[in-house]
Write a protein that holds these residues in place. Structure first.
Motif, short mmCIF file in Angstrom:
data_model
loop_
_atom_site.label_atom_id
_atom_site.label_comp_id
_atom_site.label_asym_id
_atom_site.label_seq_id
_atom_site.Cartn_x
_atom_site.Cartn_y
_atom_site.Cartn_z
N TYR A 72 2.48 -35.64 -12.74
CA TYR A 72 1.23 -36.08 -13.35
C TYR A 72 0.10 -36.18 -12.34
N ALA A 73 -1.06 -35.65 -12.72
CA ALA A 73 -2.29 -35.93 -11.99
C ALA A 73 -2.75 -37.33 -12.39
N TYR A 108 -11.28 -51.66 -13.09
CA TYR A 108 -10.79 -50.37 -12.62
C TYR A 108 -9.50 -50.02 -13.34
N TYR A 109 -9.46 -48.79 -13.85
CA TYR A 109 -8.31 -48.29 -14.60
C TYR A 109 -7.73 -47.06 -13.91
N CYS A 110 -6.42 -46.94 -13.95
CA CYS A 110 -5.82 -45.67 -13.57
C CYS A 110 -5.33 -44.98 -14.84
N ALA A 111 -5.28 -43.65 -14.77
CA ALA A 111 -4.89 -42.84 -15.92
C ALA A 111 -4.08 -41.65 -15.42
N ALA A 112 -3.21 -41.13 -16.28
CA ALA A 112 -2.34 -40.03 -15.89
C ALA A 112 -2.42 -38.90 -16.91
N VAL A 141 -12.69 -36.15 -16.48
CA VAL A 141 -13.22 -36.69 -17.72
C VAL A 141 -12.19 -37.63 -18.33
N ALA A 142 -12.62 -38.85 -18.64
CA ALA A 142 -11.69 -39.88 -19.09
C ALA A 142 -10.95 -39.49 -20.36
N THR A 143 -11.62 -38.85 -21.28
CA THR A 143 -11.00 -38.53 -22.57
C THR A 143 -9.89 -37.50 -22.45
N GLU A 144 -9.78 -36.84 -21.31
CA GLU A 144 -8.75 -35.82 -21.13
C GLU A 144 -7.45 -36.38 -20.56
N TYR A 145 -7.43 -37.67 -20.29
CA TYR A 145 -6.22 -38.30 -19.78
C TYR A 145 -5.38 -38.85 -20.93
#
Length: 123
Positions: free
Chosen positions: A32-33, A94-98, A106-110
């Motif tokens: 995962y990125a 602060y949020y992390c996403a994978a 772009v946030a919506t692509e996580y």
């Protein structure tokens, strides 16, 4: 499913440093990125940093370039965000996403998100 838990936030004076951690569980995290985003009250969620699944590629917006560094330790299923020379305008949750394989800014692509950790920088 990937579960993400952020930690390391807190209150720091301007010019100080913090290191955030994003611990993952579930599916193999090394595939995962990961991106870090932040959201201040009344503002949209903002991209902060991203790292590829291998750690070989990283991206930053101009607002944090040279001050923030994203890194990962796949053996520990953890991604870090080292934040130096903090400014009051860095105050946010602060949020992390994978996202599977593909690095994005772009946030919506996580696909998966943690619950967030508060960072407050006092002037």
């Amino acid at each position: 499913q990937v579960q993400l838990v952020e930690s390391g936030g807190g209150l720091v004076q301007a010019g100080g440093d913090l290191r955030l951690s994003c611990a993952a569980s579930g599916r193999p995290f090394s595939s995962y990125a990961v991106g870090w985003f932040r959201q201040a009250p009344g503002k949209d969620r903002e991209f902060v940093a991203a790292i590829s699944w291998s750690g070989g590629n990283t991206y930053y917006p101009d607002s944090v370039k040279g001050r923030f560094t994203i890194s990962r330790d796949n053996a520990k299923n953890t991604v870090y965000l080292q934040m130096n020379s903090l400014k009051p305008e860095d105050t946010a949750v602060y949020y992390c996403a994978a996202k599977f394989l593909e690095i994005r800014i772009v946030a919506t692509e996580y696909d998966y998100w943690g619950q967030g950790t508060q960072v407050t920088v006092s002037s």
